[in-house]
Design a protein around this motif. Structure first.
Motif, PDB file in Angstrom:
ATOM      1  N   GLY A  51     -15.684   4.089 -38.411  1.00 11.46           N
ATOM      2  CA  GLY A  51     -15.689   2.769 -37.786  1.00 11.46           C
ATOM      3  C   GLY A  51     -15.495   2.745 -36.283  1.00 11.46           C
ATOM      4  O   GLY A  51     -15.438   1.676 -35.682  1.00 11.46           O
ATOM      5  N   VAL A  52     -15.391   3.928 -35.650  1.00 10.87           N
ATOM      6  CA  VAL A  52     -15.248   4.013 -34.194  1.00 10.87           C
ATOM      7  C   VAL A  52     -16.214   5.076 -33.673  1.00 10.87           C
ATOM      8  O   VAL A  52     -16.879   5.767 -34.458  1.00 10.87           O
ATOM      9  N   LEU A  53     -16.264   5.215 -32.358  1.00  6.77           N
ATOM     10  CA  LEU A  53     -17.047   6.279 -31.738  1.00  6.77           C
ATOM     11  C   LEU A  53     -16.089   7.347 -31.228  1.00  6.77           C
ATOM     12  O   LEU A  53     -15.297   7.097 -30.308  1.00  6.77           O
ATOM     13  N   LYS A  54     -16.108   8.514 -31.851  1.00  6.90           N
ATOM     14  CA  LYS A  54     -15.368   9.665 -31.331  1.00  6.90           C
ATOM     15  C   LYS A  54     -16.079  10.074 -30.047  1.00  6.90           C
ATOM     16  O   LYS A  54     -17.317  10.169 -30.026  1.00  6.90           O
ATOM     17  N   SER A  55     -15.322  10.334 -28.982  1.00  9.28           N
ATOM     18  CA  SER A  55     -15.938  10.452 -27.663  1.00  9.28           C
ATOM     19  C   SER A  55     -15.481  11.684 -26.895  1.00  9.28           C
ATOM     20  O   SER A  55     -14.301  12.037 -26.924  1.00  9.28           O
ATOM     21  N   TRP A  56     -16.436  12.284 -26.187  1.00  3.78           N
ATOM     22  CA  TRP A  56     -16.194  13.438 -25.330  1.00  3.78           C
ATOM     23  C   TRP A  56     -16.881  13.217 -23.993  1.00  3.78           C
ATOM     24  O   TRP A  56     -18.036  12.791 -23.950  1.00  3.78           O
ATOM     25  N   ALA A  57     -16.211  13.548 -22.905  1.00  2.00           N
ATOM     26  CA  ALA A  57     -16.806  13.509 -21.571  1.00  2.00           C
ATOM     27  C   ALA A  57     -17.351  14.903 -21.269  1.00  2.00           C
ATOM     28  O   ALA A  57     -16.635  15.904 -21.382  1.00  2.00           O
ATOM     29  N   ILE A  58     -18.634  14.952 -20.910  1.00  2.00           N
ATOM     30  CA  ILE A  58     -19.303  16.228 -20.649  1.00  2.00           C
ATOM     31  C   ILE A  58     -19.748  16.243 -19.185  1.00  2.00           C
ATOM     32  O   ILE A  58     -20.729  15.591 -18.826  1.00  2.00           O
ATOM     33  N   PRO A  59     -19.028  16.988 -18.318  1.00  2.00           N
ATOM     34  CA  PRO A  59     -19.337  16.954 -16.886  1.00  2.00           C
ATOM     35  C   PRO A  59     -20.786  17.299 -16.532  1.00  2.00           C
ATOM     36  O   PRO A  59     -21.381  16.645 -15.683  1.00  2.00           O
ATOM     37  N   LYS A  60     -21.364  18.303 -17.168  1.00  2.00           N
ATOM     38  CA  LYS A  60     -22.726  18.722 -16.817  1.00  2.00           C
ATOM     39  C   LYS A  60     -23.791  18.078 -17.705  1.00  2.00           C
ATOM     40  O   LYS A  60     -24.972  18.337 -17.529  1.00  2.00           O
ATOM     41  N   GLY A  61     -23.382  17.265 -18.658  1.00  2.00           N
ATOM     42  CA  GLY A  61     -24.346  16.653 -19.567  1.00  2.00           C
ATOM     43  C   GLY A  61     -24.739  17.606 -20.672  1.00  2.00           C
ATOM     44  O   GLY A  61     -24.541  18.821 -20.576  1.00  2.00           O
TER      45      GLY A  61
END
Length: 191
Positions: A51-61
């Motif tokens: 029911g949510v979006l598990k999220s990761w920040a990826i510096p280089k994409g």
């Protein structure tokens, strides 16, 4: 699943980001990758789970080249409705900058006999394997948590399959110039 951290970091009277609500897609699990030109340019990789979006920040994409092992820092859960968010987060707010959708689609577990609960178990174990069905990102991927590191340090890795490439892959090469320009102009105006 808690969206408490998400809500605590935002002033919804100032930002048009979606409010914290737990929702689920009605059919297949969804994913989105958002290009976020904030204090630093990065890409936010989000997988729908529970029911949510598990999220990761990826510096280089993200990359389609299996040789590229991209650092992915796990951040707070985001609401399901965030997957369609595009726009500007005003200065003075958490994540201030421009956000645009880079890629989106559906995804499924890579391993047989794994359902959404199985994906949550893989996430907890730090070894998540899945197949993306996006416009840009396709095929098998893994998110693997660093051993002996903080829980939020992961690697996003493309598996060798029919969708993998061997040449250098830079997500920025697939971003329209107008979106790049908007992010650069916002950053210049708010330095």
């Amino acid at each position: 699943m808690s969206l408490k951290k998400y809500s605590e970091k935002r002033n919804f009277e100032e930002t048009s980001e979606p409010k914290a609500e737990i929702k689920k897609s009605t059919k297949k699990l969804r994913f989105v990758v958002q290009r976020h030109h904030a204090s630093r340019l990065h890409y936010d990789f989000r997988l729908e789970m529970d029911g949510v979006l598990k999220s990761w920040a990826i510096p280089k994409g993200p990359s389609l080249n299996p040789s590229d092992k991209r650092l992915a820092m796990m951040v707070e859960d985001h609401p399901y409705d965030y997957r369609t968010f595009e726009g500007t987060i005003p200065e003075g707010n958490y994540g201030a900058g421009t956000v645009s959708v880079f890629d989106e689609g559906t995804y499924e577990p890579l391993r047989e006999n794994v359902d959404e609960k199985g994906l949550l178990k893989e996430l907890k174990q730090g070894d998540l394997k899945f197949i993306l069905h996006g416009n840009i990102l396709k095929g098998e991927f893994a998110l693997v948590r660093f051993k002996n590191a903080e829980d939020n340090s992961w690697l996003l890795i493309k598996h060798k399959d029919d969708h993998a490439v061997t040449q250098k892959f830079d997500s920025e090469n697939l971003v329209p110039e107008a979106i790049k320009k908007k992010g650069i102009e916002w950053k210049k105006a708010h330095q």
